[in-house]
Design an enzyme around this catalytic site. Structure first.
Site, PDB file in Angstrom:
ATOM      1  N   GLY A 131      -5.681 -19.812  93.592  1.00 48.23           N
ATOM      2  CA  GLY A 131      -4.472 -20.201  92.868  1.00 48.23           C
ATOM      3  C   GLY A 131      -4.335 -21.714  92.768  1.00 48.23           C
TER       4      GLY A 131
ATOM      5  N   ASP B 282      -9.715 -17.813 102.437  1.00 46.55           N
ATOM      6  CA  ASP B 282     -10.862 -16.969 102.071  1.00 46.55           C
ATOM      7  C   ASP B 282     -11.999 -17.802 101.483  1.00 46.55           C
ATOM      8  OD1 ASP B 282      -9.930 -14.489 102.856  1.00 46.55           O
ATOM      9  OD2 ASP B 282      -8.739 -14.265 101.031  1.00 46.55           O
TER      10      ASP B 282
ATOM     11  N   LYS C  79      -6.714 -26.053 100.508  1.00 44.73           N
ATOM     12  CA  LYS C  79      -5.765 -25.927  99.391  1.00 44.73           C
ATOM     13  C   LYS C  79      -4.976 -24.633  99.493  1.00 44.73           C
ATOM     14  CE  LYS C  79      -6.162 -23.055  96.769  1.00 44.73           C
ATOM     15  NZ  LYS C  79      -6.359 -21.859  95.953  1.00 44.73           N
ATOM     16  N   THR C  80      -3.740 -24.619  99.289  1.00 45.94           N
ATOM     17  CA  THR C  80      -2.903 -23.468  98.937  1.00 45.94           C
ATOM     18  C   THR C  80      -1.438 -23.848  99.061  1.00 45.94           C
ATOM     19  OG1 THR C  80      -2.205 -21.195  99.346  1.00 45.94           O
ATOM     20  CG2 THR C  80      -3.045 -22.340 101.267  1.00 45.94           C
TER      21      THR C  80
ATOM     22  N   ASP D  29       0.762 -21.883  99.600  1.00 49.24           N
ATOM     23  CA  ASP D  29       1.363 -20.975 100.592  1.00 49.24           C
ATOM     24  C   ASP D  29       1.512 -21.621 101.966  1.00 49.24           C
ATOM     25  OD1 ASP D  29       1.182 -19.253  98.504  1.00 49.24           O
ATOM     26  OD2 ASP D  29      -0.038 -17.742  99.512  1.00 49.24           O
TER      27      ASP D  29
ATOM     28  N   ARG E 224     -10.985 -16.591  90.878  1.00 48.80           N
ATOM     29  CA  ARG E 224     -10.911 -15.916  92.177  1.00 48.80           C
ATOM     30  C   ARG E 224     -12.184 -15.153  92.543  1.00 48.80           C
ATOM     31  NH1 ARG E 224      -6.165 -16.376  94.747  1.00 48.80           N
ATOM     32  NH2 ARG E 224      -4.266 -16.737  93.560  1.00 48.80           N
TER      33      ARG E 224
HETATM   34  P1  FBP Z   1      -4.111 -19.074  96.891  1.00 50.78           P
HETATM   35  O1  FBP Z   1      -4.016 -18.337  98.200  1.00 50.78           O
HETATM   36  O2  FBP Z   1      -5.370 -18.824  96.169  1.00 50.78           O
HETATM   37  O3  FBP Z   1      -3.825 -20.527  97.062  1.00 50.78           O
HETATM   38  O4  FBP Z   1      -2.958 -18.550  95.927  1.00 50.78           O
HETATM   39  C1  FBP Z   1      -1.690 -18.338  96.417  1.00 50.78           C
HETATM   40  C2  FBP Z   1      -0.753 -17.765  95.376  1.00 50.78           C
HETATM   41  O5  FBP Z   1      -0.105 -18.795  94.661  1.00 50.78           O
HETATM   42  C3  FBP Z   1       0.265 -16.849  96.063  1.00 50.78           C
HETATM   43  O6  FBP Z   1       1.391 -17.572  96.470  1.00 50.78           O
HETATM   44  C4  FBP Z   1       0.518 -15.813  95.002  1.00 50.78           C
HETATM   45  O7  FBP Z   1       0.887 -14.574  95.564  1.00 50.78           O
HETATM   46  C5  FBP Z   1      -0.813 -15.685  94.322  1.00 50.78           C
HETATM   47  O8  FBP Z   1      -1.443 -16.930  94.454  1.00 50.78           O
HETATM   48  C6  FBP Z   1      -0.690 -15.326  92.865  1.00 50.78           C
HETATM   49  O9  FBP Z   1      -1.963 -15.156  92.352  1.00 50.78           O
HETATM   50  P2  FBP Z   1      -2.334 -15.217  90.810  1.00 50.78           P
HETATM   51  O10 FBP Z   1      -2.367 -16.656  90.440  1.00 50.78           O
HETATM   52  O11 FBP Z   1      -3.696 -14.614  90.770  1.00 50.78           O
HETATM   53  O12 FBP Z   1      -1.279 -14.470  90.072  1.00 50.78           O
END
Ligand code: FBP
Length: 552
Positions: free
Chosen positions: A81, A176, A202-203, A205, A145
């Site tokens: 993400g 991951d 990175k994230t 979250d 992803r």
């Molecule tokens: P990452 O763990 O890859 O950083 O992504 C986190 C996130 O933003 C979450 O908060 C959310 O649930 C998810 O990605 C949403 O994923 P997508 O962008 O595939 O809809």
């Protein structure tokens, strides 16, 4: 290309580096500490990573670096993400590589990890990098992803790297992606391939952190963006005095985003998934808690308020967690049969028929809309995509029902009218705050030094983040040090341990001490929009989470 005034002004921003990285590259050397070990399951993880287990921590210091001018061909990949600051990681990496040797090349593989498998890339140039400095998003090369995890994929990576003479790969990703970076680093070492793999945390979250990695990038900007919006809604609620706003916030597993936003805005109710799990709370108990706050405020003439809900909450409520696990397993086993069903009601009936009696009871208690969302497509790990489940709407329904019962019993006399919101994508590509612009540029610059020093299997690490940048330190942390074994697809796998909200930690403690007051008082705080130019106490502050975790 037409650019906004802010974009232009941000191009000119000069990100702050830790003092050691401001020095001439020829005078920066890595120093190593003692042997490290993984956070648990040491024996098994050592067996799985015979070439990269136990590496020492590294920090950069002043000295004579004779390797620094070697010509490098480096690949960079954005994975998962979006998170504000990704472009600065790439610009920091590019600047350091070019400073060390102008002949070095940075390849940006397109669309995430699949870019390297498909050999789709662009070569970074000054012009391109200058268009993206200090801007949000991952659009310079895109993200994806796809997981790099199989031997076949590693063989393709080897071929692609050999064909371009690539001697380092920098993977910018979450837990991951960095777990996979460690496996790839081990693979290259085992095969005697001279390709170094470096990760960057990175994230938005905020769950890729530990005692060595203080924060993942993007969390700062995303939580500031959401907090601005929440503050605006709080003011609206306090002005109109007629709505309860239920706001769900991104954060796939951990509730760090929701907790930080609560610290910034002091809402009436903030749910923390980790607490719900620790207290073994049911959906009914969570509903009762929210309804009790609404009733207390109503008794005081306040028929309005704000409730923050982490998107991962649903997976923390024990009975729902079991239900979701059963559905995940069932869908993994019956994929073709399930996908052949045409309507949502057929899918619901199919699942109801095959799950345990206790999970069926929980499933049946949910509105059809939520049932359908629980059956939507899984992510590449086979997990439910919590961003697609409208938990805030579910809570509005259960709370509304509870309040009707309370009215009948005479324990509630107010008026309940609710609005629902979901904030997630709004914060992932914002212009990075000064903190994220500085942190990300430093992470990228530092990653170049790790790659030049051939430190493979390391995560780029900048520490001292709750202090001003002139106190930051730079180095590298072996990824295997953060690993433990966890069950994935029915097998025990080595993975980076995810950081959940620590219920004994500073941020949660600060919140827990004040939440009763925030529930009944209207104690809202309004952080406003991120400021990029102006006094340092307004523009350069880190999150409250970082401060409460690192400043005693
Ligand atoms: P990452 O763990 O890859 O950083 O992504 C986190 C996130 O933003 C979450 O908060 C959310 O649930 C998810 O990605 C949403 O994923 P997508 O962008 O595939 O809809």
């Amino acid at each position: 290309m037409k650019v906004s005034a802010l974009q232009n002004a941000r191009y000119a921003y000069n990100p702050k580096l830790p003092p050691i990285l401001r020095k001439d590259i020829a005078t920066i050397v890595p120093v190593t500490g003692g042997k490290t070990s993984s956070v648990s399951d040491q024996e098994q993880i050592e067996k799985l990573f015979p070439n990269t287990y136990g590496l020492p921590q590294v920090s950069f210091t002043e000295g004579k670096n004779k390797d620094c001018h070697r010509k490098m061909n480096v690949a960079v990949i954005l994975s998962g993400g979006q998170a504000p600051g990704g472009h600065n990681v790439i610009s920091g990496l590019y600047d350091a590589l070019k400073k060390a040797n102008p002949e070095s090349t940075l390849y940006g593989f397109l669309g995430g990890p699949s870019g390297i498998l498909d050999d789709k890339y662009i070569v970074m140039t000054d012009e391109l990098i200058d268009e993206y400095r200090n801007t949000g998003g991952f659009d310079i090369i895109g993200s994806g992803r796809t997981k790099l995890e199989t031997t076949e994929q590693f063989e393709i990576c080897t071929k692609v790297c050999r064909s371009h003479g690539i001697n380092a790969i920098v993977i910018i990703g979450g837990d991951d992606s960095n777990t996979n970076a460690a496996v790839l680093a081990e693979y290259f070492r085992a095969k005697g391939e001279n390709i170094c793999v470096v990760g960057c945390p990175k994230t938005i979250d905020g769950d890729l952190k530990n005692e060595c990695i203080e924060a993942s990038f993007g969390f700062d900007t995303a939580t500031k963006t959401f907090s601005e919006l929440i503050g605006n809604i709080e003011r609206d609620a306090n002005s109109a005095r007629k709505y309860w706003h239920f706001i769900r916030l991104m954060g796939r597993s951990a509730s760090h985003i929701t907790l930080e936003c609560a610290l910034q805005t002091q809402p009436n109710v903030c749910l923390i998934g980790e607490e719900a799990e620790a207290k073994n709370q049911s959906l009914g108990e969570i509903t009762d808690y929210i309804a009790s706050v609404i009733a207390k405020r109503a008794a005081d003439g306040k028929n309005f308020g704000v409730v923050l809900v982490p998107e991962g909450l649903i997976e923390f409520i024990p009975s729902l967690k079991v239900l979701i696990r059963e559905i995940n397993d069932l869908l993994a086993k019956t994929e073709a049969q399930f996908n052949a069903l045409e309507t949502v009601s057929e899918k619901i009936a199919f699942v109801e028929d095959k799950i345990s009696a206790s999970s069926k009871k929980v499933f049946d208690s949910l509105p059809d809309e939520i049932k359908g969302q629980l059956l939507a497509d899984r992510d590449p790990h086979g997990n439910v995509q919590v961003s697609m489940i409208a938990t805030e709407k579910l809570l509005i329904q259960t709370v509304s029902k509870r309040l009707k019962e309370m009215k009948a019993q005479g324990t509630y006399t107010g008026k309940f009218s609710a609005q629902n919101h979901f904030f997630g994508y709004e914060g992932r590509c914002a212009f990075p705050s000064n903190f994220d612009a500085d942190y990300c540029y430093s992470l990228g610059y530092n990653a170049a030094l790790l790659a030049i020093s051939d430190l493979s299997g390391y995560l780029s690490s900048i520490r001292g983040l709750s202090l001003p940048a002139d106190k930051w330190q730079a180095g590298g942390i072996p990824i295997t040090m953060m690993m433990n074994l966890e069950q994935r697809h029915g097998e025990m796998k080595p993975v980076i341990r995810k950081a959940l909200v620590d219920l004994d930690g500073g941020p949660f403690g600060y919140f827990a001490e004040r939440r009763e007051n925030w529930a009944v008082e209207t104690a809202y705080t309004f952080p406003g929009a991120i400021q990029y130019f102006g006094p340092s106490e307004v523009c350069d502050q880190s999150t409250m989470t970082l401060k409460l975790e690192h400043q005693a």
